[in-house]
Design a protein around this motif. Structure first.
Motif, PDB file in Angstrom:
ATOM      1  N   GLY A 100     -23.686   9.531   4.408  1.00  0.00           N
ATOM      2  CA  GLY A 100     -22.537   9.377   5.101  1.00  0.00           C
ATOM      3  C   GLY A 100     -22.409   9.989   6.631  1.00  0.00           C
ATOM      4  O   GLY A 100     -21.296   9.981   7.406  1.00  0.00           O
TER       5      GLY A 100
ATOM      6  N   ALA B  51     -19.604  -4.955  10.356  1.00  0.00           N
ATOM      7  CA  ALA B  51     -19.108  -5.443  10.919  1.00  0.00           C
ATOM      8  C   ALA B  51     -18.881  -6.811  12.383  1.00  0.00           C
ATOM      9  O   ALA B  51     -18.948  -7.916  12.423  1.00  0.00           O
TER      10      ALA B  51
ATOM     11  N   GLU C  80       3.332  -6.539   0.222  1.00  0.00           N
ATOM     12  CA  GLU C  80       3.016  -7.720  -0.298  1.00  0.00           C
ATOM     13  C   GLU C  80       3.306  -8.468  -1.911  1.00  0.00           C
ATOM     14  O   GLU C  80       3.073  -8.676  -1.983  1.00  0.00           O
TER      15      GLU C  80
ATOM     16  N   ALA D 274       3.576 -11.764  -3.550  1.00  0.00           N
ATOM     17  CA  ALA D 274       2.475 -12.054  -3.895  1.00  0.00           C
ATOM     18  C   ALA D 274       2.657 -13.792  -4.640  1.00  0.00           C
ATOM     19  O   ALA D 274       1.621 -13.962  -4.210  1.00  0.00           O
TER      20      ALA D 274
ATOM     21  N   TYR E 178      -3.265  -7.941   3.548  1.00  0.00           N
ATOM     22  CA  TYR E 178      -4.030  -6.870   3.856  1.00  0.00           C
ATOM     23  C   TYR E 178      -3.352  -5.832   4.247  1.00  0.00           C
ATOM     24  O   TYR E 178      -2.577  -6.143   4.753  1.00  0.00           O
TER      25      TYR E 178
ATOM     26  N   ARG F 281      -7.335 -18.689   6.233  1.00  0.00           N
ATOM     27  CA  ARG F 281      -9.319 -19.216   6.868  1.00  0.00           C
ATOM     28  C   ARG F 281      -9.608 -20.901   5.761  1.00  0.00           C
ATOM     29  O   ARG F 281      -8.308 -21.091   4.539  1.00  0.00           O
TER      30      ARG F 281
ATOM     31  N   ASP G   3     -13.331 -10.435   1.212  1.00  0.00           N
ATOM     32  CA  ASP G   3     -14.223 -11.002   2.153  1.00  0.00           C
ATOM     33  C   ASP G   3     -13.709 -11.086   3.452  1.00  0.00           C
ATOM     34  O   ASP G   3     -14.165 -10.484   4.483  1.00  0.00           O
ATOM     35  N   GLU G   4     -12.366  -9.712   3.206  1.00  0.00           N
ATOM     36  CA  GLU G   4     -12.231  -9.421   4.996  1.00  0.00           C
ATOM     37  C   GLU G   4     -13.273  -8.008   5.785  1.00  0.00           C
ATOM     38  O   GLU G   4     -13.241  -8.139   7.035  1.00  0.00           O
ATOM     39  N   ILE G   5     -14.224  -8.016   4.927  1.00  0.00           N
ATOM     40  CA  ILE G   5     -15.164  -7.098   5.527  1.00  0.00           C
ATOM     41  C   ILE G   5     -16.483  -8.182   5.591  1.00  0.00           C
ATOM     42  O   ILE G   5     -16.906  -7.965   6.872  1.00  0.00           O
TER      43      ILE G   5
ATOM     44  N   ARG H  43     -13.317  -9.114   9.906  1.00  0.00           N
ATOM     45  CA  ARG H  43     -11.915  -8.804  10.481  1.00  0.00           C
ATOM     46  C   ARG H  43     -11.430  -6.933   9.920  1.00  0.00           C
ATOM     47  O   ARG H  43     -11.232  -6.842  11.147  1.00  0.00           O
ATOM     48  N   THR H  44     -12.374  -6.621   8.790  1.00  0.00           N
ATOM     49  CA  THR H  44     -12.002  -5.472   8.945  1.00  0.00           C
ATOM     50  C   THR H  44     -13.137  -4.731   9.432  1.00  0.00           C
ATOM     51  O   THR H  44     -14.115  -5.014   8.383  1.00  0.00           O
ATOM     52  N   HIS H  45     -13.093  -3.469   9.464  1.00  0.00           N
ATOM     53  CA  HIS H  45     -14.371  -2.246   9.580  1.00  0.00           C
ATOM     54  C   HIS H  45     -14.558  -1.357   8.923  1.00  0.00           C
ATOM     55  O   HIS H  45     -13.267  -0.530   8.334  1.00  0.00           O
TER      56      HIS H  45
ATOM     57  N   ILE I  35     -17.138   2.979   2.846  1.00  0.00           N
ATOM     58  CA  ILE I  35     -18.839   3.473   2.652  1.00  0.00           C
ATOM     59  C   ILE I  35     -19.473   4.303   3.153  1.00  0.00           C
ATOM     60  O   ILE I  35     -18.941   5.649   2.649  1.00  0.00           O
ATOM     61  N   ALA I  36     -18.874   5.697   4.463  1.00  0.00           N
ATOM     62  CA  ALA I  36     -18.794   6.511   5.299  1.00  0.00           C
ATOM     63  C   ALA I  36     -18.412   7.253   4.077  1.00  0.00           C
ATOM     64  O   ALA I  36     -18.373   8.967   4.194  1.00  0.00           O
TER      65      ALA I  36
ATOM     66  N   GLY J 219      -4.625  -4.481  -5.809  1.00  0.00           N
ATOM     67  CA  GLY J 219      -3.566  -4.869  -5.293  1.00  0.00           C
ATOM     68  C   GLY J 219      -2.666  -5.945  -6.065  1.00  0.00           C
ATOM     69  O   GLY J 219      -3.093  -6.179  -6.869  1.00  0.00           O
ATOM     70  N   PRO J 220      -1.612  -6.647  -5.678  1.00  0.00           N
ATOM     71  CA  PRO J 220      -0.169  -6.995  -6.183  1.00  0.00           C
ATOM     72  C   PRO J 220      -1.088  -8.675  -6.741  1.00  0.00           C
ATOM     73  O   PRO J 220      -0.073  -9.135  -6.844  1.00  0.00           O
ATOM     74  N   THR J 221      -1.645  -8.913  -5.430  1.00  0.00           N
ATOM     75  CA  THR J 221      -1.722 -10.278  -5.346  1.00  0.00           C
ATOM     76  C   THR J 221      -2.510 -11.148  -5.572  1.00  0.00           C
ATOM     77  O   THR J 221      -4.118 -10.920  -6.156  1.00  0.00           O
TER      78      THR J 221
ATOM     79  N   ASP K 197      -6.476 -10.820  -5.475  1.00  0.00           N
ATOM     80  CA  ASP K 197      -6.940  -9.175  -6.430  1.00  0.00           C
ATOM     81  C   ASP K 197      -7.725  -9.158  -7.387  1.00  0.00           C
ATOM     82  O   ASP K 197      -7.019  -9.752  -8.166  1.00  0.00           O
TER      83      ASP K 197
ATOM     84  N   THR L 265       0.857   5.691  -3.708  1.00  0.00           N
ATOM     85  CA  THR L 265       1.542   4.451  -3.473  1.00  0.00           C
ATOM     86  C   THR L 265       1.753   3.878  -4.798  1.00  0.00           C
ATOM     87  O   THR L 265       2.262   2.660  -5.317  1.00  0.00           O
TER      88      THR L 265
ATOM     89  N   VAL M 232      -8.237  -0.003   0.813  1.00  0.00           N
ATOM     90  CA  VAL M 232      -6.886   0.390   1.885  1.00  0.00           C
ATOM     91  C   VAL M 232      -7.596   2.314   1.687  1.00  0.00           C
ATOM     92  O   VAL M 232      -7.022   3.244   1.000  1.00  0.00           O
TER      93      VAL M 232
ATOM     94  N   ILE N 130      -5.484   5.289   0.792  1.00  0.00           N
ATOM     95  CA  ILE N 130      -5.378   5.937  -0.578  1.00  0.00           C
ATOM     96  C   ILE N 130      -6.626   6.373  -0.968  1.00  0.00           C
ATOM     97  O   ILE N 130      -6.728   6.664  -2.243  1.00  0.00           O
TER      98      ILE N 130
END
Lengths: 253, 253
Positions: free
Chosen positions: A22, A30, A186, A190, A208, A223, B17-19, B23-25, B29-30, B77-79, B82, B138, B154, B157
């Motif tokens: 960490g 990324a 979201e 859904a 997201y 995509r 997939d976003e990582i 797209r998403t940093h 992990i840290a 999540g709800p979608t 997920d 949430t 997220v 969260i």
């Protein structure tokens, strides 16, 4: 070369105790991911492993076999904790040599910087049979062996090595994407997301969520390798949101 | 509970997939790594996998078997994208149920937010036999099943879920560390680092170079579970640098 007939895949192994402790926030996942997208290559899996030979050998051998390309970052400096070259040579079943071209690069680089010491010469060591990836920042090159690309851990140097590789690898059609944002929970959309994705076979929709300004929003990323399907799917989603009374923000929020 | 008699280990599976698309940093992990350090648990390996059931099943089953704890982030999540709960239930060989306690939490949370829809109810689904990890932000809880901890993607969260778990897991003696910085090329002190590490059996020394202000520097991180050895090793390294005419900066540069 762009070869649209199939999907090209890659894996990334990030090597370094400093990420697992960490202490250092990884930036290479990324940047390698984004670079691969442009090359038409899909990043399928990333592993972060310790500075530990068996862990590196296991990850490298599994992932180079099941992907077109394997990239590693980290552990190729001059100090005792830089064991990547030895571990990958072990994985490949080849010896470690001092690469003559790498040695020449380092001799030139260190000519005005105190000379090529034994520690610095460690950075000319490669698996036998490897070629080099130029590093315009600090002399010490990256290493290519077959489908394995061994790169530095310091992100600015990794970036230079990726830059040197740009356009040199075979890839498939690049995966295209559109992003739209919306101030909507979201969970409220859904069904719309699922049905829209189902209607466009070549498209995937990612959702997201975020929270800000006391409100709930989400970005939706569509995509596809097919530009027409991508545009049509995005349009359908925007219209679907409008039908729910929600305005889509092109490019995302 | 602190149990100094052995080392506790964990792995992290980042699902999304976003990582992998860049797209998403990733920030988890840290934050998971740093949190585990404080719990006296060593993060041994991280994998980033796609929203893909076989990939999740493979990573979860291998890593939960060879570590004390397995954490996942993302995909709860709800979608439609997920799929983490279903994939992990498949890995565990148990059914997916609507968890009564999770359902009650969501009913309360959405009471003033438009009610508990079918999509939102997806967030009450857990592997059968699981317990919940509170989420104060949430509503939708994380999930614990045996040594597997399923958390949100997220980062804010995830942070709340980690906070809820703080102090509840058995861990070993925390790994202590000292950092010193120095304006020196790491190749100039490679021998010193290797010899100093060798002289203190319980200590590892990591070397992390950087370039800035037209100069070359490095931070050296000394790690040990033994506070006395750590202090002595750090002192030896500072003295060794001084003998080379290099001043060490406590805490790093």
């Amino acid at each position: 070369m762009v070869d649209s007939s199939r999907i090209y895949t890659a894996a990334l192994v990030v090597i370094g105790d400093e990420i697992l402790s960490g202490r250092t926030h990884d930036k290479n996942i990324a940047q390698v991911a984004a670079w691969l997208q442009v090359q038409g290559i899909r990043l399928k899996e990333v592993r972060v492993v310790a500075d530990d030979t068996p862990a590196i050998v296991e990850a490298v051998n599994l992932l180079r076999a099941r992907n077109d390309y394997l990239f590693t970052t980290g552990g190729i400096g001059p100090t005792h904790d830089d064991i990547t070259v030895d571990a990958i040579a072990e994985a490949l079943g080849v010896a470690v040599i001092v690469h003559p071209e790498a040695r020449a690069i380092l001799e030139t680089y260190y000519e005005t910087r105190g000379g090529l010491t034994e520690a610095r010469l460690r950075m000319a060591r490669t698996p036998e049979g490897a070629s080099l990836i130029p590093n315009r920042y600090t002399g010490a090159p990256g290493i290519r062996y077959d489908n394995v690309f061994i790169m530095a851990g310091v992100p600015s140097i990794t970036a230079g090595m990726l830059d040197a590789l740009t356009g040199t690898l075979d890839g498939g059609a690049p995966l295209l994407s559109e992003t739209i944002g919306c101030w909507v929970g979201e969970s409220e959309v859904a069904d719309l997301l699922r049905e829209t994705e189902k209607a466009f076979e070549s498209c995937q929709i990612g959702s997201y969520p975020f929270w800000g300004e006391g409100r709930t929003g989400a970005n939706f990323v569509i995509r596809s390798v097919d530009a027409q399907q991508l545009a049509a799917c995005t349009r359908t989603l925007v219209e679907g949101l409008a039908a729910l009374g929600k305005a889509a923000v092109p490019g995302g929020i």
